[in-house]
Every structure is written in C-alpha cells, then in structure tokens.
Design an enzyme around this catalytic site. Structure first.
Site, PDB file in Angstrom:
ATOM      1  N   ASN A 156       0.799  -1.224   0.000  1.00 54.45           N
ATOM      2  CA  ASN A 156       0.000   0.000   0.000  1.00 54.45           C
ATOM      3  C   ASN A 156       0.833   1.276   0.000  1.00 54.45           C
ATOM      4  O   ASN A 156       0.430   2.283  -0.570  1.00 54.45           O
ATOM      5  CB  ASN A 156      -0.915  -0.008   1.236  1.00 54.45           C
ATOM      6  CG  ASN A 156      -1.756   1.248   1.354  1.00 54.45           C
ATOM      7  OD1 ASN A 156      -2.642   1.475   0.535  1.00 54.45           O
ATOM      8  ND2 ASN A 156      -1.487   2.076   2.360  1.00 54.45           N
ATOM      9  N   ASP A 256       1.534   6.931  -0.431  1.00 56.15           N
ATOM     10  CA  ASP A 256       0.513   5.953  -0.802  1.00 56.15           C
ATOM     11  C   ASP A 256       0.636   5.597  -2.278  1.00 56.15           C
ATOM     12  O   ASP A 256       0.434   6.438  -3.156  1.00 56.15           O
ATOM     13  CB  ASP A 256      -0.873   6.525  -0.514  1.00 56.15           C
ATOM     14  CG  ASP A 256      -1.909   5.442  -0.316  1.00 56.15           C
ATOM     15  OD1 ASP A 256      -1.820   4.730   0.694  1.00 56.15           O
ATOM     16  OD2 ASP A 256      -2.799   5.306  -1.179  1.00 56.15           O
ATOM     17  N   ASP A 287      -0.226  -6.419   4.746  1.00 55.54           N
ATOM     18  CA  ASP A 287      -0.648  -5.271   5.542  1.00 55.54           C
ATOM     19  C   ASP A 287      -1.704  -4.441   4.803  1.00 55.54           C
ATOM     20  O   ASP A 287      -1.720  -4.383   3.574  1.00 55.54           O
ATOM     21  CB  ASP A 287       0.590  -4.418   5.847  1.00 55.54           C
ATOM     22  CG  ASP A 287       0.304  -3.279   6.805  1.00 55.54           C
ATOM     23  OD1 ASP A 287      -0.132  -3.560   7.931  1.00 55.54           O
ATOM     24  OD2 ASP A 287       0.532  -2.116   6.430  1.00 55.54           O
ATOM     25  N   HIS A 291      -7.276  -1.182   2.314  1.00 52.73           N
ATOM     26  CA  HIS A 291      -7.019   0.169   1.808  1.00 52.73           C
ATOM     27  C   HIS A 291      -6.462   0.151   0.389  1.00 52.73           C
ATOM     28  O   HIS A 291      -6.018   1.178  -0.122  1.00 52.73           O
ATOM     29  CB  HIS A 291      -6.065   0.904   2.750  1.00 52.73           C
ATOM     30  CG  HIS A 291      -6.611   1.075   4.126  1.00 52.73           C
ATOM     31  ND1 HIS A 291      -7.676   1.907   4.409  1.00 52.73           N
ATOM     32  CD2 HIS A 291      -6.282   0.488   5.303  1.00 52.73           C
ATOM     33  CE1 HIS A 291      -7.959   1.841   5.701  1.00 52.73           C
ATOM     34  NE2 HIS A 291      -7.135   0.989   6.256  1.00 52.73           N
ATOM     35  N   GLU A 321      -4.488  -8.396   6.206  1.00 57.63           N
ATOM     36  CA  GLU A 321      -5.011  -7.630   7.339  1.00 57.63           C
ATOM     37  C   GLU A 321      -6.191  -6.802   6.854  1.00 57.63           C
ATOM     38  O   GLU A 321      -6.023  -5.857   6.079  1.00 57.63           O
ATOM     39  CB  GLU A 321      -3.930  -6.706   7.914  1.00 57.63           C
ATOM     40  CG  GLU A 321      -4.444  -5.857   9.069  1.00 57.63           C
ATOM     41  CD  GLU A 321      -3.715  -4.526   9.228  1.00 57.63           C
ATOM     42  OE1 GLU A 321      -3.671  -4.018  10.356  1.00 57.63           O
ATOM     43  OE2 GLU A 321      -3.200  -3.992   8.228  1.00 57.63           O
TER      44      GLU A 321
END
Length: 887
Positions: A156, A256, A287, A291, A321
C-alpha cells in the site's frame, strides 16, 4: 477439493443430470500454529547491528533501548538463537513483522522504523535486524526443524519521502474536487482503467491535486528504482481512514502507492516473487489490505500464488489484514478478490467478549454461524488465522486486565487460558503474539504492546504487571515453565495428537443464554470420530446436556479437568460438567454411525444478502441429524453448473457472489447433500434474479442543520467503475431536482449551494441518490444558521482511559468532555500527548449514550477508527453536521 461419485435417487422426467457431491474444502493450511514476532523486540543476538551502522545518535540511527518508539536491539540472530524456545510451545510457523530496510527515523513522528512499516528498500533486510544472509540462515534453520517462515509484507505504501508543494502532510483532496489528469491535461477516473493493464501517461507537475516534491538527497532513495517515480503515488494528502480517502490518502504522510497503476501492480508482484525464489519464504501476511483497490488483489493474489507453487511451494499461503469485525466485509477479500485468507478480526472481538468480558455463550453461536460468508469454491473459514491481540490493538493479557478490574491473579490467568483454549480448539489457524505466552499485558496498543522478551530498559514497560509470574520486564522472559507457555504447548500437543481438533468440521452444539457453556464438535470427514469441546466462561461450574452424532456411546476425556469417561444418552446428548473458566474435550470411542441413505434436501428461496447486495444467500434444509456436507451450485442461462462452495456444518448455507452479473440476470441454484456413508441426493432447483445496485447516502447526516454549500455523497453496492450516480434535492416536500451527476467511484458526490435559493431558516431539504431504477435512502436536513447546541459533548471511545478516565467508552467522564468554541461554532478537545495506538470513538451528547453520533455523523453510527502515531491531537465535533473527527 475431493470429489466422490454421487448416488442420487431415481431420476424423474425433467430432473437435473447426475451431480458430483464434494467434501468441504481443506486448504493446505488449516493446521498451522503461528508465532507472530517483532524481531526488534524479541532477542538481541548481535549487539553489533543495534544502530544499523548509522552511528550512536538516536535521532539518526533510531536506536534507543530506553524508548518504546525506537529500535531496542532485537534481530534475526536473536530469533535463530531462540528457535528451541519458539518450537517448544508447538509453533509450526514463524510470522515476522516487516523486516525490509526502513527509514530509520521520521522526525515528524518522533519515532523510528523498528516496526518495519516505513520501507525504503524492498530488496534488503533492515541493517538493524541483520543481513539478507542472516534471513537465509534463519529460514534454512526453521525448515530443518519442520517450521515455516512467513513474511509480513506491504503493497500500500512506502516510507514518507514525498512532500507536496502545499507542505508536509497536507489535507486530503477528493477526486471530485480535483480529478486525476493525464499528461495532456484530460481528466480521468483511475477506476475506469484499473485492472485493464492500460493507464494514461501522467505528469508529476500537472496530474495530481498536489505537486509531489522529493528532496534532492532522497530522489534515488527507494529500491527498486521504479519506486522513485512520484507519478506512481496517489498524491492526494493524508487519509482520514474513511470513504474514498481510505483508498487514496497517505497514512500519516506515508507515500501511498498508485495501486491502480499496472506498473505498481507488476512491480509489487516482482518484488515478492524474488523473496519466494531467493529465500524460500513460505507465505505472506499482507498489511492494510482493505485500503488497496480490489483489482490489485485480483491480479496480485493468483499470480503470486501460481509462482510460489511453480517453485515447489505447494503449501504457500497468503492472508491479509482487514481490520474490521464484519464477516460480510472481511470475506469479500477471500471470495470476490480471490485472496486465500484474511486475519480473523471478528474472532478476536468474539473471543475477547466471551473469555474476558463474560459475554453470553449464545454470542459465540451467532459468531460461528456467520462463517458461511467465507465459503466458496477455493476457500473457507477453516484457513483463517485466528488471534487474541496484536501489535496494533494490544495484548489479550492487557484486555483481560482492563476488563476485569479487581480480579485475582488466578482469575486473570484462567481467563487468558480460556481465550487460548477457544482459539486452539475452534476452526482456524491459531496465532500467538510473542510475549503472550509469558503473560505480557500493557496498557494499550501500538508501542504499549511491543515489549521486549529480552531485558528492557524502557521505563513504561518496567512497571507492567505480568500475568502468571512475579517476573518483570527488567529481566529476560524466556521462561519455559511459565503457566501460559506450558498451557499453549499443551494445546498444541493435544491438537497435534488429535488433528480433527484442528481441521475437522466445526459444528455448533450448545450455548447458554448468558455466561456459561459454549459447546461444539469437531469431526473429520474421513475418520468420522467426533470430539466434543465445551468451554465455560462462568465463574461457577456449569453442567449441560450436549447433542452429539452418537447415541448410547462412550466418550473419553482428552483435555481438561472432568470425569475420564462419559456416555451419551439415548437421544445422543452427552452430559458434561465444566469447571469455572475452563474447557473440557471428549473423544467418541469409535466412529459416528454411518447413514443408511442420503437424507432429503431442499433449498430455501435464494435472497440477496442484506449486508452485501453483491451476494446471494443460498441455504438448504436437510432432513436428518447425522454428519452431512452440502455443496451448493449455480448456473445462468446457457452455462454449466458451477460450484459455489461446500458447507459441512448446520445450518447449511453459502453466499454466492453475483457482483459481476448484470442486474436482473436469472440465476438457478441447487444443493447436493453427501452423508457419511457416501450417499448423496440433489435438491430441486430454485431461482433468483440478481438485484439492482443498492445506493446508500453518506452525507449529509440525517437531521443535521445546514446552510451555504452542502456536501452530498453516496455509495453503491456492488461497486462498478462504469456507474454514473445522480444526486437530487427536494425543498419543502417539492419535486426532486438534480444537483449533479458523478461518474467518479467509489464515492459519488456533489456540492449543493443553498445560498442562491434564499431559503428561510427551518426549511426542510431532502437529498437522495439515483442510479437507473435504484433510489437511495433519503436524508432530511433543516436550513438554519442558529444551532441549538447540546449541554455537553464527549469523545467516548477506547481511548478514554488514555485521556485519564477510569475506563473506556465513558460518556460521563470529565476528561473526555469537549469545550465549545464560539468562534468556529464547534466543540474541541485538545489532547497534548495521546499514546500511539489504534482506537475507536464516537461523539456522545449530554454525558449519556441516548444521543450519539458515529462515522459520517450517523445517529448510533459505526465507531470511528483512529490510527494514531502518538503525540498531540485535537478532536472536533460540529453539531450542525453531527460529524466528529480529528485534526
């Protein structure tokens, strides 16, 4: 998936052709015992690498063994040194927090990269932890012992290197406010091209809402080199972890990645293929999965898995996650997004509720019944890694201590043990967070849950009270005689000796209405030996008659303090007495009686799932009480039957993902039951139509007071990039008028300027969203410049104890009360030093829960998640919009 010949009843005219019954899927990983470890906080095997070769200044090297926010000295050599200790509790897989080279210190955070989430070089082990050769040595040593090694990976974001022309850590700018533009200046929506392999050329100076700025010294900092291209990042400012910005915003400044871009997708796949090929890594924990856009996972997961298997890694396993407690949401990543598994956050909440907070046993019944959300053709709940606490939220020992003030040491230890028993005996792969086996506690999450197993010099750790021991963090805590270490080793031993307790069918059996016994059975589909597991979260012994598959049969005790033998009654019930805060397990002597013939099976009417409009709930009624497995199949006009998934525990159901099918498409379903005598029977078919997309309003919040420019937003389920949503307004009950049409997903928005309408105070205005024939819920607001403010507003949440309250979620606590600011007409709570951690909170009015507002200003709305790096923070509540947030 294993297939068996079907033995259906005689065909009738027009009946379906013969079908194939199946066993419930068991992936390669349903019986692992994970040990989740942060290398910097485990053991210091090589003091020479403590400062990472960066010198003695902590502000440069990040090494300060007296600070919980800096490197403390642990490394890969320390893990290698303690493999006997790790394996001694029955560990089969070691899961390492991210171990790649990190930016040692980020001054804005007053912290170091000891945790591994600020990566600059994805090809090198962090020098504070050792070398690539040290990793190879560790993996080879683990493999020689029959243990696997899993990497925690990140796709991410990278370290915080990019700044903006507007300054560091700028506020988020939405895609509707400033769309992306290609190098020629044409606006486009990245969701329209994500997953297609094509992407417009971008210009760092003109394509983004902020111009990315990289210091000259850092222009070649990241490895591989493609990561130094600033156009491969979203460049929209900091996220608030909600709505659109949860996909596109920077996590506290972390850069990001533009994961919709094919260069990023291909680059990340290549990075992690190399770690598999060069080091023999056995799997990945991924992770921040929720998102990242769906299209990324739909390519990344299958391609990495296929590559690993081509390297001979037949049991390679990835889990993500997804920090959420809704199975309808977390399961989307294993079904729609084609990933193998996700961390079981819903289990963590349910286990804490039962073992620590005395929740009714019936809540566990409800919890496990929801496992069918995960059932599809290539995955199910049996592969979920289950856990009790972690490095972000906090430790199970800390939760138990906080939930049971005044409890004796023996009770706290018993509750901790009970939580681990539930985790080891129920479905899923249990995860031990390092230190939990030594009774570590801590007052919160993040840095407060990252103590060292070697002797600590951190003052905040030295005053922790550990469970089950008089030891402190001032000394090494590798005690193999600690009651929790021995207890975990015992649980691992029992489940290794009786593998059905790890991967047998998990069938609900009994649940008390209040605190008390929760019982389930585990039965291997082939061996057909039933195990009855009964847990008791009451502080008194409890007795229950628990249904089983076998009447008038003998059961022997394999775990716990109870009678060595018990016999089931004529109705198949087994009466057991479970001591307070304890667990007992009985094994059936012999096998479950074989069924003489397949039972009748019928489908309930398929219905769109209320929690996920992109999935159809299909359920079957089976006329019998033995061990059965039900396979669900689906087809559309002109296609063959396709397996949806197989369920091996009643009530039998699955959720068919219909999100890719056009609305109105007719889908036909059937169910095939397989009994334990290898007989099968097929149901009659049932049909349903794919529902129209469901629209949900986001802003404005219901009942708020508005004036001037009003933000209006909506979302669609299931989401598709080609949707164009129209936002409409009605004044005083009048006709609906369009205020804008938005094609930019995932949040559709418009701004309604009420100023030009010159509406009188008190006028009611309604808003809705429209997509074809689909119409959203309606939000009603009132025009007004004067707001009747509440008497008090509190920041009520899991952070209240950190604010100085006696406990969490306390709307009456003085320390949580906000102050009204006349100038801004908002309520403020300035916190000078909130400890780092992951928190949840809401706005509670007038020192009670009667009136409260959550995410998006919704009354009784969802908790708002706050991932805080530590330090000062200000909470802001606006009673006009009912929205509470931070700045």
């Amino acid at each position: 998936m294993t297939s068996l010949p079907a033995h259906a009843g005689p065909d009738k005219p027009g009946s379906a052709p013969p079908t194939t019954a199946k066993h419930s899927l068991r992936s390669a990983v349903t019986d692992e015992n994970f040990y989740f470890v942060m290398a910097d906080r485990f053991q210091n095997g090589d003091p020479a690498n403590d400062d990472g070769g960066l010198g003695p200044d902590p502000s440069v090297s990040g090494f300060d063994p007296t600070s919980k926010g800096y490197y403390n000295g642990g490394d890969l050599a320390g893990l290698l040194q303690e493999l006997d200790y790790i394996q001694g509790m029955g560990t089969t897989s070691i899961w390492l927090t991210p171990s790649f080279k990190n930016r040692a210190v980020q001054p804005e955070d007053n912290s170091a990269g000891y945790h591994g989430y600020w990566i600059t070089d994805f090809t090198q082990i962090d020098p504070h932890l050792g070398t690539n050769e040290d990793l190879r040595t560790l993996i080879d040593a683990a493999h020689a012992r029959g243990m696997k090694v899993y990497f925690d990976i990140i796709t991410n974001h990278t370290a915080d290197v990019i700044a903006y022309d507007a300054g560091e850590r700028a506020p988020y700018v939405s895609k509707d406010e400033e769309p992306y533009r290609d190098a020629e200046g044409n606006a486009f929506d990245d969701r329209d091209v994500a997953g297609t392999g094509a992407f417009p050329e971008l210009d760092a100076a003109t394509s983004f809402p902020y111009v990315p700025v990289v210091p000259a010294a850092d222009r070649d900092l990241k490895v591989p080199d493609w990561l130094n291209d600033p156009t491969l990042y979203h460049n929209r400012g900091d996220t608030t972890f909600a709505g659109e910005d949860s996909f596109y915003g920077d996590f506290f400044g972390l850069d990001d990645l533009f994961t919709e871009h094919p260069r990023v997708v291909d680059g990340m796949i290549d990075i992690y293929k190399a770690w598999i090929a060069d080091f023999g890594v056995d799997g990945f924990r991924i992770d921040t999965m929720k998102h990242v856009n769906d299209e990324f996972w739909q390519q990344f997961g299958p391609e990495v898995l296929s590559y690993a298997r081509a390297q001979g890694k037949d049991e390679f396993f990835m889990f993500g996650e997804v920090f959420d407690t809704s199975k309808a949401f977390t399961s989307q990543f294993t079904t729609r997004n084609r990933m193998q598994s996700v961390l079981d956050f819903p289990f963590q909440a349910a286990a804490r509720g039962y073992a620590s907070q005395g929740a009714p046993a019936s809540e566990l019944e409800t919890f496990f019944a929801g496992d069918d959300w995960y059932t599809d053709a290539d995955s199910n709940a049996y592969s979920l890694p289950t856990f009790l606490g972690n490095h972000d939220m906090g430790r199970i020992g800390g939760f138990i201590t906080a939930d049971n003030p005044g409890a004796s040491d023996d009770e706290l230890l018993a509750r901790d043990t009970l939580a681990h028993e539930l985790m080891y005996f129920s479905r899923g792969n249990p995860v031990i967070y390092y230190g939990d086996e030594q009774g570590f506690t801590g007052p919160g999450g993040d840095q407060d849950a990252r103590q060292t197993l070697f002797a600590s010099q951190v003052p905040d750790y030295l005053d922790d009270d550990l469970l089950g021991t008089d030891a402190t963090h001032a000394e090494d805590t590798f005690d193999v005689d600690h009651p929790l270490y021995r207890g975990i080793a015992s649980l691992a031993g029992v489940t290794a000796e009786h593998p059905a307790l790890r991967n047998g069918a998990h069938q609900h059996r009994y649940a008390s209405e209040g605190p008390g016994i929760y019982a389930f059975s585990r039965t291997d589909a082939t061996d057909q030996r039933e195990y009855v597991v009964a847990l008791n979260n009451s502080t008194e012994p409890q007795t229950a008659a628990i249904p089983t598959y076998a009447a008038k049969r003998s059961f022997g005790l394999v775990y716990g303090d109870a009678s060595q033998r018990a016999k089931s009654a004529a109705d198949g019930t087994l009466t057991v007495t479970v001591p307070a805060l304890s667990t007992v397990v009985y094994e059936l002597s012999g096998r479950v009686p074989h069924s003489k013939a397949a039972p009748a099976v019928s489908l309930q009417a398929p219905t769109p799932a209320a929690e996920d409009n992109g999935r159809m709930r299909i359920a079957a009624d089976v006329a019998g009480s033995s061990f059965y497995e039900v396979t669900f199949e689906a087809r559309t006009a002109g296609t063959e039957w396709t397996g949806v998934g197989t369920d091996d525990n009643a009530p039998y159901s699955a959720y068919h993902d219909t999100s890719a099918l056009p609305a109105g498409t007719a889908v036909e379903y059937r169910a095939v039951v397989l009994d334990n005598g290898r007989h099968s029977r097929t149901s009659a078919t049932a049909s349903a139509a794919v529902p129209a997309p469901k629209l949900t309003m986001g802003l404005p919040a219901e009942g708020t007071q508005v004036q001037g420019a009003v933000d209006v937003t909506a979302t669609v389920s299931p989401e598709r990039s080609d949707y164009a949503v129209t936002l409409e307004r009605s004044v005083a009950g009048g006709t609906w008028t369009a205020i804008g049409t938005d094609e930019s997903s995932p949040t559709y928005s418009a701004v309604d300027d009420l100023t030009a309408l010159e509406l009188a105070d008190g006028t009611q205005v309604r808003y809705r969203a429209v997509l074809g024939t689909s119409v959203s819920d309606v939000r009603t607001v009132t025009v007004g410049s004067v707001v009747d403010q509440p008497g008090t507003v509190a920041v009520a949440g899991s952070l209240d104890s950190e604010l100085g309250c006696g406990g969490d979620w306390d709307p009456a606590c003085d320390a949580a009360q906000m102050t009204f600011d006349d100038a801004s007409q908002t309520w403020l709570l300035e916190v000078q030093d909130l400890p780092a951690g992951s928190y949840e909170y809401k706005a509670a009015l007038n020192r009670a829960w009667t009136e409260n507002y959550g995410a998006g200003g919704a009354p009784d709305g969802a908790n708002i998640v706050l991932n805080h790096p530590g330090g000062a923070i200000t909470f802001v509540y606006d009673h006009r919009t009912k929205v509470i947030g931070t700045r």
